[in-house]
Design an enzyme around this catalytic site. Structure first.
Site, PDB file in Angstrom:
ATOM      1  N   GLU A   1      -1.100   6.347   0.412  1.00  0.00           N
ATOM      2  CA  GLU A   1      -2.538   6.471   0.707  1.00  0.00           C
ATOM      3  C   GLU A   1      -2.837   7.785   1.401  1.00  0.00           C
ATOM      4  O   GLU A   1      -3.983   8.205   1.466  1.00  0.00           O
ATOM      5  CB  GLU A   1      -2.960   5.347   1.647  1.00  0.00           C
ATOM      6  CG  GLU A   1      -3.453   4.112   0.974  1.00  0.00           C
ATOM      7  CD  GLU A   1      -3.890   3.100   2.001  1.00  0.00           C
ATOM      8  OE1 GLU A   1      -3.021   2.581   2.719  1.00  0.00           O
ATOM      9  OE2 GLU A   1      -5.097   2.830   2.095  1.00  0.00           O
TER      10      GLU A   1
ATOM     11  N   ASP B   1     -10.866  -3.212  -3.030  1.00  0.00           N
ATOM     12  CA  ASP B   1     -10.324  -2.939  -1.700  1.00  0.00           C
ATOM     13  C   ASP B   1     -11.166  -3.634  -0.628  1.00  0.00           C
ATOM     14  O   ASP B   1     -10.728  -4.617  -0.041  1.00  0.00           O
ATOM     15  CB  ASP B   1     -10.250  -1.421  -1.441  1.00  0.00           C
ATOM     16  CG  ASP B   1      -9.199  -1.054  -0.422  1.00  0.00           C
ATOM     17  OD1 ASP B   1      -8.396  -1.931  -0.065  1.00  0.00           O
ATOM     18  OD2 ASP B   1      -9.168   0.111   0.009  1.00  0.00           O
TER      19      ASP B   1
ATOM     20  N   HIS C   1       0.867  -1.182   0.000  1.00  0.00           N
ATOM     21  CA  HIS C   1       0.000   0.000   0.000  1.00  0.00           C
ATOM     22  C   HIS C   1       0.908   1.239   0.000  1.00  0.00           C
ATOM     23  O   HIS C   1       1.721   1.397   0.906  1.00  0.00           O
ATOM     24  CB  HIS C   1      -0.869   0.024   1.260  1.00  0.00           C
ATOM     25  CG  HIS C   1      -2.021  -0.922   1.229  1.00  0.00           C
ATOM     26  ND1 HIS C   1      -1.880  -2.283   1.147  1.00  0.00           N
ATOM     27  CD2 HIS C   1      -3.361  -0.685   1.268  1.00  0.00           C
ATOM     28  CE1 HIS C   1      -3.073  -2.849   1.139  1.00  0.00           C
ATOM     29  NE2 HIS C   1      -3.992  -1.905   1.211  1.00  0.00           N
TER      30      HIS C   1
END
Ligand code: 5GP
Length: 350
Positions: A210, A288, A207
């Site tokens: 973000e 997601d 990830h």
């Protein structure tokens, strides 16, 4: 929408507990609340997307979900249900990611958690024909508070990945981006995944960006060279340019990203930059957390189709490039490719 739903699809970025349907969570809450004091004050409203407007709230949501899913039986139930939901939406290649869980109250261990997922996936082979499912094991960055904890967490995770190697194809780093120190874990992953032959079959996705103002961290992630990057919402211009130039695989999750970036319209999503401006060859569109965001992969693709004037051909090309970015082992890649993803649209549309 019907045509998108009918396409065989590829889902590469889906968190197991985020993919539990809201009705299921409501049912579990109603069943358990009378006999569990911890749930006495929990409101059913928490499971409504309207009450979730920022990333922090998403992580509060997960803490509540974990109070409802604590034992093997419930883990198996929710996993089977999640697999069925993806199947019914037309997903035929799924990489489901999850952080291995243990629970003292119920005797669940990280290993029995994974065995339970294995049983659910075994069930799916019969019940949901033609869908291939693999697992990614997620390091939860919020737990990375000391070098020692990080090492323990990563080594335990990698041992589990080896033990369950017929299903586990990769490793992910997820969790609250405002917490944890990634510098504790990136060098460790480099030495394990890249320098140690025992782990060479495992791929890495992280990830990335973000949150705003994470340039130093993003540079360290890019330097590690993971096979895929998740979200890439707030990459600097220089880093976006690098990702585009190198054609690095990216997992975009439109609704989730819209929440994280506080966008008012999908037209502003960075899909526009990568797909329209840069003709990026390795984009996968993902959900997601279908439960948290009340969405499906069909919905996510449709949102983009509307915002960016995509044809069904474009959507099919996106499935094909997502499949290329998948961590499927060679045999499965060949089999599924020939069955679905190497074929032209006219073949798979019937
Ligand atoms: P699980 O691993 O428990 O099956 O799935 C839920 C977990 O995935 C959450 O607790 C969180 O660590 C991670 N997760 C889910 N959605 C997101 C997201 O949008 N961003 C990040 N960074 N982590 C997420």
């Amino acid at each position: 929408r019907h045509a998108i739903k009918a396409l065989p699809k590829v889902e590469l970025h889906a968190h197991l507990h985020g993919s539990i349907k809201q009705q299921t969570l409501q049912r579990l809450l109603a069943e358990r609340r009378p006999s569990d004091d911890r749930l006495a004050d929990v409101s059913f409203d928490l499971f409504h997307i309207d009450s979730i407007r920022d990333l922090d709230k998403c992580f509060v949501y997960f803490e509540l979900v974990y109070l409802l899913v604590e034992d093997e039986q419930t883990v198996q139930q929710i996993t089977q249900e999640v697999l069925r939901d993806f199947y019914e939406d037309g997903v035929r290649y799924l990489e489901l990611r999850t952080t291995p869980k243990a629970n003292e109250r119920t005797g669940l261990t990280k290993d029995s958690y994974l065995q339970t997922l294995e049983r659910a996936i075994e069930w799916a082979k019969e019940a949901l024909p033609d869908m291939q499912v693999y697992l990614l094991l997620s390091v939860n960055r919020a737990r990375l508070t000391s070098a020692e904890d990080a090492r323990k967490d990563v080594d335990e995770l990698l041992d589990l990945a080896i033990k369950h190697r017929s299903l586990v194809v990769g490793v992910d780093i997820c969790g609250n981006p405002a917490k944890g120190d990634l510098s504790l874990v990136l060098p460790l992953l480099r030495s394990r995944l890249y320098d140690d032959a025992r782990y060479h079959h495992l791929k890495l996705t992280v990830h990335t960006a973000e949150m705003a103002n994470t340039d130093t961290e993003n540079a360290a992630i890019l330097e590690l060279n993971p096979q895929r990057l998740g979200h890439v919402c707030f990459l600097s211009d220089a880093h976006s340019e690098l990702v585009a130039r190198e054609g690095r695989a990216i997992e975009l999750c439109p609704t989730s990203n819209k929440v994280a970036m506080d966008l008012t319209t999908m037209e502003d999503h960075h899909f526009g930059y990568y797909y329209k401006e840069r003709r990026h060859p390795a984009i996968s569109i993902c959900t997601d957390d279908t439960g948290l965001f009340s969405t499906t992969l069909t919905d996510e693709l449709q949102h983009l189709a509307q915002a960016f004037d995509l044809t069904l051909d474009d959507i099919w090309s996106l499935q094909q490039s997502a499949f290329k970015s998948s961590f499927a082992p060679p045999e499965a890649r060949q089999r599924l490719g020939e069955r679905f993803f190497f074929r032209p649209l006219s073949d798979v549309c019937g």
